[in-house]
Design an enzyme around this catalytic site. Structure first.
Site, short mmCIF file in Angstrom:
data_model
loop_
_atom_site.label_atom_id
_atom_site.label_comp_id
_atom_site.label_asym_id
_atom_site.label_seq_id
_atom_site.Cartn_x
_atom_site.Cartn_y
_atom_site.Cartn_z
N ASP A 49 0.83 -1.21 0.00
CA ASP A 49 0.00 0.00 0.00
C ASP A 49 0.86 1.26 0.00
OD1 ASP A 49 0.88 -0.15 2.59
OD2 ASP A 49 -1.09 0.13 3.52
N SER A 50 2.20 1.09 0.06
CA SER A 50 3.11 2.23 -0.13
C SER A 50 2.87 2.85 -1.51
CB SER A 50 4.57 1.80 0.01
OG SER A 50 4.85 0.69 -0.81
N ASP A 88 -1.22 -6.13 -0.37
CA ASP A 88 -1.54 -5.53 0.93
C ASP A 88 -3.02 -5.28 1.09
OD1 ASP A 88 0.46 -5.08 2.78
OD2 ASP A 88 1.12 -3.19 1.88
N LYS A 118 -1.32 -9.41 2.75
CA LYS A 118 -0.57 -8.99 3.93
C LYS A 118 -1.42 -7.99 4.70
CE LYS A 118 3.14 -6.07 3.70
NZ LYS A 118 2.66 -4.90 4.48
N GLU A 120 -1.35 -5.50 8.53
CA GLU A 120 -0.53 -4.96 9.61
C GLU A 120 -1.13 -5.25 10.97
OE1 GLU A 120 0.33 -0.81 9.00
OE2 GLU A 120 1.11 -1.16 6.98
N GLU A 187 9.27 -4.43 10.20
CA GLU A 187 9.65 -3.12 9.65
C GLU A 187 10.19 -2.21 10.75
OE1 GLU A 187 6.79 -1.10 7.13
OE2 GLU A 187 8.08 0.68 7.01
O1 KIV Z 1 3.50 -1.15 1.54
C1 KIV Z 1 4.68 -1.56 1.53
O2 KIV Z 1 5.48 -1.25 0.63
C2 KIV Z 1 5.09 -2.41 2.63
C3 KIV Z 1 6.55 -2.70 2.75
C4 KIV Z 1 7.21 -1.52 3.34
C5 KIV Z 1 6.83 -3.93 3.52
O3 KIV Z 1 4.30 -2.82 3.41
#
Ligand code: KIV
Length: 269
Positions: A49-50, A88, A118, A120, A187
């Site tokens: 989600d970055s 994510d 994924k 969090e 992280e």
């Molecule tokens: O969203 C992302 O890029 C991430 C990585 C930093 C692991 O979750």
């Protein structure tokens, strides 16, 4: 009948089995063309989600929607053949209840064809991780610095500087492992804590700003390519794409302005 052997994607059990073995290579990717390059080298690709910040200029990951994740997840699936693709779950799509998390994770898996999601959070997300994995959705956990909680954490701070906090992080790692996660992203975590967690859990740890003590590493592709003006301190920049794009665009602009832009006979060879 075709005699070609189909290329098989890396599976979730294959990643889980790499615990303590060959280091796991992973990168983020958000589009088909970069994913096709990363696919040659990465064991798994994260559609992180970055992308909200990297691709869409947002201030944080909080504004990223499920539809946006699905759109980029589809692009990465189209561009790849080998790597496991993990997508994510964006902020607000899984925290409310395990049932809502299942509904949204199932949408991601069905619409993108990715192999895992994924999310969090540590101990607080354990029930949700169990609910998803028991219903066929492989989950990669993400603990330590969790950007979706940055407002609660007071920013992006390296975790574990104070040893008194270690038991909480260790408990998070154990809880997500027991709940059925197949790997954990660590992280922004001090090295001795990342090393300790890596020893304590039976699933691979994937570090980002958490030292070489982890079972694998992940970086945001655009950070390591030098495309972003600012990158976190821990990122080694392997490419200079930002300056290279700047040089190319400025050369093009100059050629257009001074009318030295190549003619048709030079371009259409
Ligand atoms: O969203 C992302 O890029 C991430 C990585 C930093 C692991 O979750």
């Amino acid at each position: 009948m075709s005699t070609q052997t189909p290329i098989r994607r890396t599976t979730v059990p294959q990643i889980a089995a790499r615990k303590g073995g060959d280091p796991i290579v992973s990168l983020t990717s958000y589009h088909a063309h970069t994913a096709a390059i990363v696919d040659k080298y990465a064991d798994f690709i994260l559609v992180g989600d970055s992308l909200g910040m990297v691709m869409h200029g947002m201030d944080s990951t909080l504004g990223v929607s499920l539809d946006l994740m699905i759109m980029h997840g589809k692009a990465v699936m189209r561009g790849t053949q080998r790597a496991l693709v993990v997508v994510d779950m964006p902020f607000g799509s899984y925290e409310e209840s395990p049932a809502i998390a299942f509904r949204n994770a199932a949408r991601i898996m069905k619409e993108t064809g990715c192999g895992a999601v994924k999310l969090e959070g540590g101990a607080r997300m354990a029930d949700t991780i169990r609910f998803l994995t028991e219903r066929g959705i492989p989950v990669m956990a993400h603990i330590g610095l969790t950007p979706q909680s940055s407002n609660v954490m007071g920013g992006f701070k390296t975790q574990g500087r104070d040893e008194d906090d270690w038991p909480l992080h260790e408990a998070d790692a154990k809880a997500v492992t027991q709940a059925g996660a197949f790997a954990i992203v660590l992280e922004g975590m001090v090295e001795p804590l990342a090393a300790l967690i890596t020893k304590q859990v039976a699933i691979p740890t994937i570090g980002i700003g958490a030292s070489a003590e982890c079972d694998g590493q992940i970086l945001v592709l655009e950070d390591m390519l030098g495309l972003n003006a600012w990158t976190p301190k821990f990122v080694k920049v392997y490419g200079d794409l930002g300056p290279a794009i700047d040089r190319a665009v400025s050369q093009y602009a100059q050629e257009v302005k001074d009318r030295s832009f190549p003619g048709e006979d030079e371009v259409y060879r």
